[in-house]
Write a protein that holds these residues in place. Sequence first.
Motif, PDB file in Angstrom:
ATOM      1  N   ASP A 195       0.836  -1.212   0.000  1.00 51.87           N
ATOM      2  CA  ASP A 195       0.000   0.000   0.000  1.00 51.87           C
ATOM      3  C   ASP A 195       0.866   1.255   0.000  1.00 51.87           C
ATOM      4  O   ASP A 195       0.528   2.264  -0.638  1.00 51.87           O
ATOM      5  CB  ASP A 195      -0.947   0.006   1.199  1.00 51.87           C
ATOM      6  CG  ASP A 195      -0.215  -0.123   2.534  1.00 51.87           C
ATOM      7  OD1 ASP A 195       0.801  -0.853   2.612  1.00 51.87           O
ATOM      8  OD2 ASP A 195      -0.658   0.501   3.520  1.00 51.87           O
ATOM      9  N   ARG A 218      -0.563  -2.297 -11.769  1.00 47.38           N
ATOM     10  CA  ARG A 218      -1.175  -3.605 -12.032  1.00 47.38           C
ATOM     11  C   ARG A 218      -0.751  -4.630 -10.992  1.00 47.38           C
ATOM     12  O   ARG A 218       0.436  -4.713 -10.647  1.00 47.38           O
ATOM     13  CB  ARG A 218      -0.764  -4.117 -13.421  1.00 47.38           C
ATOM     14  CG  ARG A 218      -1.497  -3.473 -14.582  1.00 47.38           C
ATOM     15  CD  ARG A 218      -1.111  -4.192 -15.872  1.00 47.38           C
ATOM     16  NE  ARG A 218       0.021  -3.572 -16.540  1.00 47.38           N
ATOM     17  CZ  ARG A 218       0.812  -4.185 -17.410  1.00 47.38           C
ATOM     18  NH1 ARG A 218       0.620  -5.472 -17.692  1.00 47.38           N
ATOM     19  NH2 ARG A 218       1.810  -3.553 -17.986  1.00 47.38           N
ATOM     20  N   LEU A 219      -1.730  -5.403 -10.512  1.00 48.52           N
ATOM     21  CA  LEU A 219      -1.451  -6.544  -9.662  1.00 48.52           C
ATOM     22  C   LEU A 219      -1.366  -7.765 -10.569  1.00 48.52           C
ATOM     23  O   LEU A 219      -2.367  -8.175 -11.159  1.00 48.52           O
ATOM     24  CB  LEU A 219      -2.557  -6.723  -8.618  1.00 48.52           C
ATOM     25  CG  LEU A 219      -2.813  -5.532  -7.684  1.00 48.52           C
ATOM     26  CD1 LEU A 219      -3.941  -5.864  -6.716  1.00 48.52           C
ATOM     27  CD2 LEU A 219      -1.548  -5.159  -6.921  1.00 48.52           C
ATOM     28  N   GLU A 239      -6.602  -3.573  -4.540  1.00 46.39           N
ATOM     29  CA  GLU A 239      -7.378  -3.221  -5.732  1.00 46.39           C
ATOM     30  C   GLU A 239      -8.256  -2.004  -5.456  1.00 46.39           C
ATOM     31  O   GLU A 239      -8.373  -1.099  -6.305  1.00 46.39           O
ATOM     32  CB  GLU A 239      -8.245  -4.401  -6.165  1.00 46.39           C
ATOM     33  CG  GLU A 239      -7.473  -5.535  -6.797  1.00 46.39           C
ATOM     34  CD  GLU A 239      -8.331  -6.742  -7.115  1.00 46.39           C
ATOM     35  OE1 GLU A 239      -7.969  -7.512  -8.019  1.00 46.39           O
ATOM     36  OE2 GLU A 239      -9.380  -6.909  -6.451  1.00 46.39           O
ATOM     37  N   ALA A 240      -8.866  -1.960  -4.271  1.00 52.23           N
ATOM     38  CA  ALA A 240      -9.712  -0.820  -3.901  1.00 52.23           C
ATOM     39  C   ALA A 240      -8.876   0.455  -3.779  1.00 52.23           C
ATOM     40  O   ALA A 240      -9.311   1.542  -4.195  1.00 52.23           O
ATOM     41  CB  ALA A 240     -10.429  -1.113  -2.588  1.00 52.23           C
ATOM     42  N   GLN A 299       0.640 -12.947  -4.674  1.00 56.12           N
ATOM     43  CA  GLN A 299      -0.761 -13.152  -4.357  1.00 56.12           C
ATOM     44  C   GLN A 299      -0.925 -13.230  -2.850  1.00 56.12           C
ATOM     45  O   GLN A 299       0.035 -13.441  -2.125  1.00 56.12           O
ATOM     46  CB  GLN A 299      -1.271 -14.439  -5.011  1.00 56.12           C
ATOM     47  CG  GLN A 299      -0.545 -15.712  -4.578  1.00 56.12           C
ATOM     48  CD  GLN A 299      -1.045 -16.925  -5.328  1.00 56.12           C
ATOM     49  OE1 GLN A 299      -2.039 -16.880  -6.041  1.00 56.12           O
ATOM     50  NE2 GLN A 299      -0.338 -18.048  -5.173  1.00 56.12           N
ATOM     51  N   ILE A 304      -6.069   1.138  -5.401  1.00 59.79           N
ATOM     52  CA  ILE A 304      -5.692   1.545  -6.758  1.00 59.79           C
ATOM     53  C   ILE A 304      -6.858   2.245  -7.449  1.00 59.79           C
ATOM     54  O   ILE A 304      -6.677   3.291  -8.100  1.00 59.79           O
ATOM     55  CB  ILE A 304      -5.234   0.314  -7.567  1.00 59.79           C
ATOM     56  CG1 ILE A 304      -3.917  -0.223  -6.996  1.00 59.79           C
ATOM     57  CG2 ILE A 304      -5.060   0.658  -9.042  1.00 59.79           C
ATOM     58  CD1 ILE A 304      -3.563  -1.614  -7.479  1.00 59.79           C
ATOM     59  N   ALA A 305      -8.050   1.702  -7.294  1.00 58.81           N
ATOM     60  CA  ALA A 305      -9.239   2.315  -7.901  1.00 58.81           C
ATOM     61  C   ALA A 305      -9.518   3.675  -7.285  1.00 58.81           C
ATOM     62  O   ALA A 305      -9.846   4.643  -7.993  1.00 58.81           O
ATOM     63  CB  ALA A 305     -10.437   1.385  -7.726  1.00 58.81           C
ATOM     64  N   ALA A 338      -5.391   2.903 -12.011  1.00 63.76           N
ATOM     65  CA  ALA A 338      -5.456   1.542 -12.544  1.00 63.76           C
ATOM     66  C   ALA A 338      -4.775   1.427 -13.912  1.00 63.76           C
ATOM     67  O   ALA A 338      -4.396   0.326 -14.328  1.00 63.76           O
ATOM     68  CB  ALA A 338      -6.904   1.084 -12.644  1.00 63.76           C
ATOM     69  N   ARG A 371      -5.221  -8.677  -1.554  1.00 62.53           N
ATOM     70  CA  ARG A 371      -5.448  -8.267  -2.944  1.00 62.53           C
ATOM     71  C   ARG A 371      -6.650  -7.339  -3.078  1.00 62.53           C
ATOM     72  O   ARG A 371      -6.558  -6.290  -3.732  1.00 62.53           O
ATOM     73  CB  ARG A 371      -5.620  -9.492  -3.853  1.00 62.53           C
ATOM     74  CG  ARG A 371      -5.774  -9.076  -5.309  1.00 62.53           C
ATOM     75  CD  ARG A 371      -5.936 -10.219  -6.278  1.00 62.53           C
ATOM     76  NE  ARG A 371      -6.048  -9.701  -7.636  1.00 62.53           N
ATOM     77  CZ  ARG A 371      -5.107  -9.741  -8.542  1.00 62.53           C
ATOM     78  NH1 ARG A 371      -3.946 -10.299  -8.260  1.00 62.53           N
ATOM     79  NH2 ARG A 371      -5.290  -9.223  -9.749  1.00 62.53           N
ATOM     80  N   ALA A 372      -7.780  -7.692  -2.490  1.00 65.70           N
ATOM     81  CA  ALA A 372      -8.987  -6.876  -2.637  1.00 65.70           C
ATOM     82  C   ALA A 372      -8.771  -5.471  -2.073  1.00 65.70           C
ATOM     83  O   ALA A 372      -9.219  -4.475  -2.660  1.00 65.70           O
ATOM     84  CB  ALA A 372     -10.171  -7.547  -1.951  1.00 65.70           C
TER      85      ALA A 372
END
Length: 298
Positions: free
Chosen positions: A141, A181-182, A168-169, A160, A171-172, A177, A164-165
């Motif tokens: 992060d 990239r993950l 992703e949140a 992994q 990054i959004a 995005a 991850r979730a």
Amino acid sequence: MQRALIPVLDTIRENFAFDVIDASFFFPDGPAAVALGKRYGVPVSIKARGSDIHIWGNAPATAAQVRAAGRNATGMLAVSAAMKADMVAMGLPADRIRVHHTGVDQDRFHPVDRAAAKGALGVAGPLVVSVGALIPRKGHDIVIDAVAALPGVTLLIAGQGPARATLEAQIARLGIANRVRLLGAVPHAEIPKLIAAADVSALASESEGLANAWVESLACGTPIVITDAGGAHDVVTSPEAGRVTIGDPLAFAAAIGALLADPPAPETTRATVTSFTWEANTTALYEHLATLAAEHRI
């Protein structure tokens, strides 16, 4: 573990009178190895790598077992000088701990044509990579926030895990995005090309022993930006190797930005880890185990 290994080692012992037991992680391997060493009358070595000391060595349910294993082992290995210091602070005997640096396959991890490698990844412009499990302790992060403050910089994260979730949140939410990239789990055979393509390798870990990703990055000629965790100063020994900084997005952004603005030559960066070879690792390990075995026979 001890119960499962007894029939295996009993069978091995019939045809191979092994001289020493080498455990490569402190928990649960260490306590089991010490018990097995007593059963077979052979010396035991245990290696400390990172979380086995920093997490299991401090967790209420396992700390006593980790300490007892270290005190009862014939010898111990630590992946860095900092790891040895942490072990001694836990009460483990310093005179039985040897620093044993990791090795890296310098034939697999080496500099490449960086522009071509970036092109194969669909990247144009500055590239930062992070290699590590998607868990809070790795500090992905922080690196994401740092790259968000560096316009035009792409970040690829290989690994992994349960975070991850959340990542992703993040990054959004930051609206990046298109350049962060993950990658998920990347096959081992692909890791050298990924790292060698990058201008900087960054990892904001809360704790480490001596991360393989650090040494692999340097062998690829890619400087690193890392926190002052574990053996950071065992590998970042000059500006050509990168920067050690605090686990803060602005500090990471500044360190990454400085390397992008004035990059060291890949071969100069690679030269900082010429001693981290599998050959050196093997020689030191053999010497350590042979010494334990020889002293046990006296």
